[in-house]
Design an enzyme around this catalytic site. Sequence first.
Site, PDB file in Angstrom:
ATOM      1  CB  ALA A  34      22.579  -7.792   5.687  1.00  0.00           C
ATOM      2  CG  HIS A  50      10.226  -8.819   5.835  1.00  0.00           C
ATOM      3  ND1 HIS A  50       9.618  -9.254   4.679  1.00  0.00           N
ATOM      4  CD2 HIS A  50      11.547  -8.724   5.545  1.00  0.00           C
ATOM      5  CE1 HIS A  50      10.524  -9.422   3.737  1.00  0.00           C
ATOM      6  NE2 HIS A  50      11.706  -9.111   4.243  1.00  0.00           N
ATOM      7  CG  ASP A  51      14.328  -5.473   5.913  1.00  0.00           C
ATOM      8  OD1 ASP A  51      13.664  -6.243   5.201  1.00  0.00           O
ATOM      9  OD2 ASP A  51      15.576  -5.546   6.006  1.00  0.00           O
TER      10      ASP A  51
END
Length: 465
Positions: free
Chosen positions: A12, A237-238
Amino acid sequence: MEKYFLAIDIGASSGRHILGSLQNGKIVLEEVYRFGNGMDDVNGTLCWDMERLFREVISGMKKCREIGKIPQSVGIDTWAIDYVLLDEKDEMLGNVVAYRDHRTDGMDTEVYKIISEEDLYARTGIQKAIFNTIYQLMAVKQTTPEYMEKARTFLMVPDYLHYRLCGAKVQEYTNATCTQLVNPKTKDWDWELIEMLGFNRDMFQKMVMPGAVIGSLTEEIKEMVGYDCQVVLPATHDTASAVMAVPSNEKDICYISSGTWSLMGTEMLQADCSDMSRKANFTNEGGYDGTITYLANIMGLWMIQSVRNQLAPDMSYGELCDLASKETIETVVDCQDQSFLSPEDMTAAVKEYCQKTSQQVPNTLPELANVIYKSLAKCYGEKLQEIEKLRGRKYDRIHIIGGGSNAVYLNELTARYAKVPVYAGPTEATALGNILVQMIQNGDFKDLAEARACVAESFEIQVYK
């Protein structure tokens, strides 16, 4: 000749291009490019600039050519939840709205008019979070129904970036589960649920597992970056990628993937969609090889990042962590309180919470950091007890992976509150997990167990007791 595998790990707040290779039996990582990321306020709505992100993807891939280290394959992982809608001409419908935007306020009520919160969890095993994709899509249906009608392609953020690289439209499993629209038994879309909610089923793509080769670079991209390589789906998905990098082959592990969010949990073969699990607010997200990453979402280092960026953006996190360890303030806050999810002023939010709960108010940045670190560690200790209760077993250690594994003071506090040793590292867990998938696909490791054994030999793990 050395083989290189490129992980593009986008969070992010920043993104990195990291090359991985095997040298003398150990995994070596090399960061070749880094760029900033963040949400933009577009007429009052928080959005991601996907064109800017894609330009950064290309810039980092060009860097590999410049340094003479051409990857055999590339894979992209990002955060979950957010997505792109494309029309019949593959043009984007509207902006890509970020999960911290408030457009989902009240959308849970709209969803529960159709299916109860209890039944939704029993079907999907995904915890309620107001920013989940299911509520975002309900917001689209309510406010811009024309987008829902015109959409021919729904892709999560990393799937969209992969599509831009190679032209394949597929939906990777681990990220898809976070939409709260996937059946954890069939590991496919819950088509009945999608139709119940009135979402356009034609826009959802075929589900594909991590490790799949989905194509090579398009001619346009090959010309831009100066080479060709395979596009291999990592666990996009991290969190799922990070969990792959836990340096242990124990049958049952407890981990904290520590970053902007702290994801604390364990691995399972089957989802726990029980009401007890729902009430504890645990989620059953997809993991590598069809496994389940059973975990709780904790606010994480988002709070530290926010106060540091606000008060001393040039201070390193290592220095801040050290200063916090010298403070004696006894105040703690509930890291899970909604007031900390997306406040305009995190410092004010922490102070207001302390005033509201009649505790000493932190006035300096080190005091604020001390309060936040202690609060996080306390939350970790409480979550460990919940996991043990839900799983019916005791854990003798916690593995902390990701950027937060460098936070010495937080690791010490976690060991103290959880009353078990903390094993910290590797730091670049997400990019490493991404690379492990590519190496397994290439035949460098026969399976995840062999890859994890190599991780344990390749990276230093710090132990806190």
